[in-house]
Design an enzyme around this catalytic site. Structure first.
Site, PDB file in Angstrom:
ATOM      1  N   ASN A  45       0.705  -1.010  -0.102  1.00  0.00           N
ATOM      2  CA  ASN A  45       0.170  -0.071  -0.034  1.00  0.00           C
ATOM      3  C   ASN A  45       0.652   1.205   0.055  1.00  0.00           C
ATOM      4  OD1 ASN A  45      -1.607   2.190   1.280  1.00  0.00           O
ATOM      5  ND2 ASN A  45      -3.190   0.615   1.274  1.00  0.00           N
ATOM      6  N   HIS A  56      -3.292   0.803  -3.616  1.00  0.00           N
ATOM      7  CA  HIS A  56      -3.568  -0.406  -2.509  1.00  0.00           C
ATOM      8  C   HIS A  56      -2.548  -1.340  -2.874  1.00  0.00           C
ATOM      9  CE1 HIS A  56      -7.907   0.583  -1.347  1.00  0.00           C
ATOM     10  NE2 HIS A  56      -7.164   1.674  -1.609  1.00  0.00           N
ATOM     11  N   GLU A  58      -2.700  -4.834  -3.446  1.00  0.00           N
ATOM     12  CA  GLU A  58      -3.124  -5.743  -4.522  1.00  0.00           C
ATOM     13  C   GLU A  58      -3.071  -5.029  -5.898  1.00  0.00           C
ATOM     14  OE1 GLU A  58      -5.534  -6.528  -0.741  1.00  0.00           O
ATOM     15  OE2 GLU A  58      -5.006  -4.881  -1.553  1.00  0.00           O
ATOM     16  N   SER A  81      -7.681  -8.968   4.131  1.00  0.00           N
ATOM     17  CA  SER A  81      -8.695  -9.058   3.562  1.00  0.00           C
ATOM     18  C   SER A  81      -8.943  -7.845   2.583  1.00  0.00           C
ATOM     19  CB  SER A  81     -10.067  -9.501   4.319  1.00  0.00           C
ATOM     20  OG  SER A  81     -11.146  -9.436   3.453  1.00  0.00           O
ATOM     21  N   CYS A  83     -10.152  -5.287   0.198  1.00  0.00           N
ATOM     22  CA  CYS A  83     -11.532  -3.973   0.011  1.00  0.00           C
ATOM     23  C   CYS A  83     -12.260  -4.608  -0.961  1.00  0.00           C
ATOM     24  CB  CYS A  83     -10.912  -2.765   0.204  1.00  0.00           C
ATOM     25  SG  CYS A  83     -10.019  -2.237  -1.369  1.00  0.00           S
ATOM     26  N   CYS A  86     -10.206  -3.703  -4.461  1.00  0.00           N
ATOM     27  CA  CYS A  86      -9.214  -4.898  -4.710  1.00  0.00           C
ATOM     28  C   CYS A  86      -9.896  -6.053  -4.825  1.00  0.00           C
ATOM     29  CB  CYS A  86      -8.197  -4.878  -3.508  1.00  0.00           C
ATOM     30  SG  CYS A  86      -7.203  -3.527  -3.362  1.00  0.00           S
ATOM     31  N   ASP A 146      -8.202   5.022   4.987  1.00  0.00           N
ATOM     32  CA  ASP A 146      -7.818   4.142   4.085  1.00  0.00           C
ATOM     33  C   ASP A 146      -9.035   3.133   3.900  1.00  0.00           C
ATOM     34  OD1 ASP A 146      -5.546   2.640   2.720  1.00  0.00           O
ATOM     35  OD2 ASP A 146      -6.083   1.125   3.959  1.00  0.00           O
TER      36      ASP A 146
END
Length: 149
Positions: A45, A56, A58, A81, A83, A86, A146
């Site tokens: 991130n 982010h 990912e 996990s 968001c 993503c 975030d």
């Protein structure tokens, strides 16, 4: 997917999360692996560092992987996990599996992904949980920013 392999791949994402934290950012890391286990891309991130709300972990790993003919059979590994943003990336490009370090701090869109045929491997890794809990405690306003709270 066997847990030993999932944890080995998670180590790459954890290294990325630590790098992000050391840069003054949010400690979330990710990596994208090919079906044969080749590391395609990794990232963390960078919302704070780049002043970019879309940076982010990912998406950083996905971008670092470059263009692929297909994402079928690939695995996205992330310390937290994913968001909705993503999760949408995983769904949009047909990434087959997501390995998640933890979902205790934030329960993102992984149930939705599972409902759409994405294999979810949730590890609830103690190091990932501790890293995020410490960050949330020390930086509550940045954390809320975030996650869009």
């Amino acid at each position: 997917m066997d847990e030993r392999q999932a944890r080995a791949w998670l180590a790459t994402a954890v290294d990325e999360a630590r790098a992000g934290l050391a840069e003054g950012g949010i400690p979330i890391g990710a990596a994208l692996y090919a079906p044969d286990g080749t590391l395609l891309g990794r990232g963390h991130n960078r919302r704070v560092q780049d002043d970019d709300p879309s940076a982010h972990a990912e998406t950083a790993a996905f971008r670092a992987a470059g263009r692929q003919r297909s994402y079928r059979g690939t695995t996205m590994v992330t310390t937290l996990s994913p968001c909705w943003y993503c999760s949408g990336l995983v769904r949009q490009f047909g990434i087959s599996r997501v390995v998640i370090g933890e979902a205790a701090t934030f329960h993102g869109g992984h149930d939705w992904l599972a409902g759409h045929g994405v294999e979810i491997v949730l590890l609830q890794d103690p190091e990932c949980v501790a890293m995020m809990r410490a960050f949330v405690k020390d930086h509550p306003l940045l954390w809320k920013e975030d996650i869009g709270d």
